[in-house]
Design a protein around this motif. Structure first.
Motif, short mmCIF file in Angstrom:
data_model
loop_
_atom_site.label_atom_id
_atom_site.label_comp_id
_atom_site.label_asym_id
_atom_site.label_seq_id
_atom_site.Cartn_x
_atom_site.Cartn_y
_atom_site.Cartn_z
N GLY A 43 0.74 -1.22 -0.06
CA GLY A 43 0.07 -0.05 -0.10
C GLY A 43 0.90 1.23 0.02
N ALA A 44 2.15 1.18 0.04
CA ALA A 44 2.93 2.52 0.03
C ALA A 44 2.64 3.18 -1.37
CB ALA A 44 4.52 2.12 0.13
N MET A 45 2.64 4.26 -1.35
CA MET A 45 2.23 5.22 -2.51
C MET A 45 3.38 5.71 -3.32
SD MET A 45 -1.05 5.48 -2.59
CE MET A 45 -1.37 6.91 -3.71
N SER A 46 3.38 5.69 -4.65
CA SER A 46 4.55 6.18 -5.39
C SER A 46 4.01 7.11 -6.48
CB SER A 46 5.38 5.01 -6.05
OG SER A 46 6.35 5.40 -7.03
N SER A 47 4.84 8.02 -6.80
CA SER A 47 4.19 9.00 -7.85
C SER A 47 5.43 9.03 -8.89
CB SER A 47 4.02 10.29 -7.38
OG SER A 47 5.58 10.88 -6.72
N ARG A 48 6.44 8.03 -8.69
CA ARG A 48 7.50 7.69 -9.74
C ARG A 48 7.11 7.06 -10.98
NH1 ARG A 48 12.90 6.22 -7.62
NH2 ARG A 48 13.40 6.22 -9.67
N VAL A 49 6.85 7.50 -12.08
CA VAL A 49 6.54 6.69 -13.07
C VAL A 49 7.39 6.02 -13.95
CG1 VAL A 49 5.14 6.60 -15.54
CG2 VAL A 49 4.28 8.15 -13.70
N HIS A 50 7.45 4.62 -13.98
CA HIS A 50 8.39 3.95 -14.75
C HIS A 50 8.16 3.88 -16.10
CE1 HIS A 50 11.53 0.80 -15.21
NE2 HIS A 50 10.68 -0.16 -15.66
N ASP A 51 7.02 3.65 -16.51
CA ASP A 51 6.82 3.11 -17.99
C ASP A 51 5.25 3.26 -18.04
OD1 ASP A 51 7.09 2.24 -20.49
OD2 ASP A 51 7.24 0.17 -19.94
N VAL A 110 -1.99 2.64 -19.09
CA VAL A 110 -1.79 2.30 -17.82
C VAL A 110 -0.45 2.70 -17.74
CG1 VAL A 110 -1.42 0.39 -15.95
CG2 VAL A 110 -3.28 0.23 -17.90
N ARG A 111 -0.07 3.30 -16.42
CA ARG A 111 1.47 3.76 -15.77
C ARG A 111 1.87 2.65 -14.88
NH1 ARG A 111 -0.03 9.42 -13.66
NH2 ARG A 111 -1.95 8.04 -12.73
N ARG A 112 3.16 2.36 -15.17
CA ARG A 112 3.89 1.73 -14.00
C ARG A 112 4.68 2.48 -13.19
NH1 ARG A 112 3.45 -3.39 -14.36
NH2 ARG A 112 5.22 -3.87 -12.95
N PHE A 113 4.53 2.28 -11.78
CA PHE A 113 5.25 3.11 -11.03
C PHE A 113 6.48 2.37 -10.24
CE2 PHE A 113 1.05 5.04 -11.21
CZ PHE A 113 1.38 6.51 -10.96
N VAL A 114 7.32 3.10 -10.02
CA VAL A 114 8.62 2.68 -9.30
C VAL A 114 8.24 2.51 -8.05
CG1 VAL A 114 10.80 3.12 -8.47
CG2 VAL A 114 10.25 3.93 -10.75
N THR A 143 8.63 -2.36 -9.46
CA THR A 143 7.50 -1.65 -10.07
C THR A 143 6.29 -2.26 -9.92
OG1 THR A 143 7.68 -2.83 -12.14
CG2 THR A 143 9.31 -0.86 -11.88
N PHE A 144 5.09 -1.42 -10.26
CA PHE A 144 3.98 -2.12 -10.22
C PHE A 144 2.84 -1.31 -11.25
CE2 PHE A 144 4.38 0.73 -6.63
CZ PHE A 144 3.13 1.60 -6.84
N ALA A 145 1.94 -1.81 -11.54
CA ALA A 145 0.87 -1.10 -12.38
C ALA A 145 -0.25 -0.52 -11.73
CB ALA A 145 0.31 -2.09 -13.37
N GLU A 146 -0.55 0.64 -11.96
CA GLU A 146 -1.84 1.29 -11.45
C GLU A 146 -2.99 0.48 -11.85
OE1 GLU A 146 -2.39 5.14 -12.84
OE2 GLU A 146 -2.08 4.72 -14.93
#
Length: 96
Positions: free
Chosen positions: A38-46, A68-72, A85-88
């Motif tokens: 559940g940690a939030m991330s705003s760094r988009v990986h892809d 869909v964005r993948r986040f770091v 990384t994980f997808a929104e």
């Protein structure tokens, strides 16, 4: 209506593509939560396109195309988290 209770999703375009109705959509939130901790991330990986199972609308086949964005991930915030990384996700439409 298409995205249920997720007010952070918008339809960008709707059109006909042959016999199908084509709907392009994306989430608008600045961040996403890691599915593991559940940690939030705003760094988009892809960014990539996703095609959930086709639906029907007024008797016509519908193809939903989600950008869909993948986040770091943020292992520093949650030491036990192994997500790099994980997808929104869109509540009620896509899920892990």
């Amino acid at each position: 209506m298409l995205f249920g209770d997720d007010a952070e999703a918008v339809v960008e375009a709707i059109g006909r593509c042959g016999p199908k109705v084509h709907i392009a959509a994306r989430r608008t939130a600045d961040a996403a939560a890691c599915p593991a901790y559940g940690a939030m991330s705003s760094r988009v990986h892809d960014v990539y396109l996703r095609h959930p199972a086709d639906m029907a609308l007024a008797g016509l086949p519908v193809q939903l195309v989600l950008r869909v964005r993948r986040f770091v991930g943020s292992p520093a915030r949650v030491a036990a988290c192994s997500c790099r990384t994980f997808a929104e996700q869109i509540r009620g439409l896509t899920f892990w």
